[in-house]
Design a protein around this motif. Sequence first.
Motif, PDB file in Angstrom:
ATOM      1  N   UNK A  43       0.842  -1.195   0.000  1.00  0.00           N
ATOM      2  CA  UNK A  43       0.000   0.000   0.000  1.00  0.00           C
ATOM      3  C   UNK A  43       0.878   1.247   0.000  1.00  0.00           C
ATOM      4  N   UNK A  44       0.326   2.333  -0.516  1.00  0.00           N
ATOM      5  CA  UNK A  44       0.967   3.637  -0.473  1.00  0.00           C
ATOM      6  C   UNK A  44       0.066   4.527   0.359  1.00  0.00           C
ATOM      7  N   UNK A  45       0.575   4.990   1.498  1.00  0.00           N
ATOM      8  CA  UNK A  45      -0.228   5.786   2.421  1.00  0.00           C
ATOM      9  C   UNK A  45       0.447   7.133   2.643  1.00  0.00           C
ATOM     10  N   UNK A  46      -0.304   8.203   2.435  1.00  0.00           N
ATOM     11  CA  UNK A  46       0.176   9.545   2.779  1.00  0.00           C
ATOM     12  C   UNK A  46      -0.346   9.827   4.185  1.00  0.00           C
ATOM     13  N   UNK A  47       0.565   9.807   5.162  1.00  0.00           N
ATOM     14  CA  UNK A  47       0.182   9.954   6.569  1.00  0.00           C
ATOM     15  C   UNK A  47      -0.070  11.420   6.876  1.00  0.00           C
ATOM     16  N   UNK A  48      -1.232  11.688   7.473  1.00  0.00           N
ATOM     17  CA  UNK A  48      -1.564  13.040   7.918  1.00  0.00           C
ATOM     18  C   UNK A  48      -1.791  13.110   9.412  1.00  0.00           C
ATOM     19  N   UNK A  49      -1.819  11.954  10.086  1.00  0.00           N
ATOM     20  CA  UNK A  49      -2.051  11.979  11.521  1.00  0.00           C
ATOM     21  C   UNK A  49      -1.765  10.642  12.173  1.00  0.00           C
ATOM     22  N   UNK A  50      -1.717  10.680  13.496  1.00  0.00           N
ATOM     23  CA  UNK A  50      -1.589   9.465  14.302  1.00  0.00           C
ATOM     24  C   UNK A  50      -2.683   9.483  15.354  1.00  0.00           C
ATOM     25  N   UNK A  51      -3.044   8.314  15.815  1.00  0.00           N
ATOM     26  CA  UNK A  51      -4.039   8.214  16.882  1.00  0.00           C
ATOM     27  C   UNK A  51      -3.315   7.861  18.169  1.00  0.00           C
ATOM     28  N   UNK A  52      -3.488   8.728  19.171  1.00  0.00           N
ATOM     29  CA  UNK A  52      -2.900   8.542  20.495  1.00  0.00           C
ATOM     30  C   UNK A  52      -4.016   8.711  21.510  1.00  0.00           C
ATOM     31  N   UNK A  53      -4.243   7.677  22.308  1.00  0.00           N
ATOM     32  CA  UNK A  53      -5.325   7.697  23.303  1.00  0.00           C
ATOM     33  C   UNK A  53      -6.668   8.095  22.689  1.00  0.00           C
ATOM     34  N   UNK A  54      -6.945   7.588  21.489  1.00  0.00           N
ATOM     35  CA  UNK A  54      -8.228   7.842  20.851  1.00  0.00           C
ATOM     36  C   UNK A  54      -8.356   9.194  20.169  1.00  0.00           C
ATOM     37  N   UNK A  55      -7.331  10.044  20.214  1.00  0.00           N
ATOM     38  CA  UNK A  55      -7.369  11.362  19.577  1.00  0.00           C
ATOM     39  C   UNK A  55      -6.423  11.381  18.384  1.00  0.00           C
ATOM     40  N   UNK A  56      -6.788  12.127  17.353  1.00  0.00           N
ATOM     41  CA  UNK A  56      -5.947  12.245  16.164  1.00  0.00           C
ATOM     42  C   UNK A  56      -5.055  13.477  16.295  1.00  0.00           C
ATOM     43  N   UNK A  57      -3.755  13.268  16.083  1.00  0.00           N
ATOM     44  CA  UNK A  57      -2.768  14.346  16.116  1.00  0.00           C
ATOM     45  C   UNK A  57      -2.089  14.436  14.758  1.00  0.00           C
ATOM     46  N   UNK A  65      11.379   7.787   5.644  1.00  0.00           N
ATOM     47  CA  UNK A  65      10.423   6.888   6.281  1.00  0.00           C
ATOM     48  C   UNK A  65      10.208   7.127   7.756  1.00  0.00           C
ATOM     49  N   UNK A  66      10.904   8.116   8.360  1.00  0.00           N
ATOM     50  CA  UNK A  66      10.726   8.361   9.789  1.00  0.00           C
ATOM     51  C   UNK A  66       9.441   9.146  10.022  1.00  0.00           C
ATOM     52  N   UNK A  67       8.772   8.780  11.095  1.00  0.00           N
ATOM     53  CA  UNK A  67       7.502   9.418  11.474  1.00  0.00           C
ATOM     54  C   UNK A  67       7.789  10.610  12.365  1.00  0.00           C
ATOM     55  N   UNK A  68       7.167  11.750  12.074  1.00  0.00           N
ATOM     56  CA  UNK A  68       7.333  12.971  12.864  1.00  0.00           C
ATOM     57  C   UNK A  68       5.980  13.434  13.370  1.00  0.00           C
ATOM     58  N   UNK A  69       5.921  13.736  14.667  1.00  0.00           N
ATOM     59  CA  UNK A  69       4.743  14.278  15.312  1.00  0.00           C
ATOM     60  C   UNK A  69       5.165  15.606  15.925  1.00  0.00           C
TER      61      UNK A  69
END
Length: 71
Positions: A43-57, A65-69
């Motif tokens: 799959x090719x996914x353009x990441x726009x957010x992460x879910x932490x404790x049920x909330x999207x950030x 390939x490193x994830x940045x928050x």
Amino acid sequence: MGWLFRDEPETVVFEAVVGDDGTIWPAWTDDEGVLWIDSEDDVYVVVEGVIIDGRIYEAWVQDDGTLWIPD
């Protein structure tokens, strides 16, 4: 005003990533912070957010390939 640089990034435990189309993907990062999507298909996914404790950030993946928050 100044810049704050961390020697090591803060560890954040996230539950999933959110793609630009709103799809939620189970995912994890390896020891180098590289994001891996848990899917049996390629799959090719353009990441726009992460879910932490049920909330999207807001989040994104850099070219290496490193994830940045952001703080």
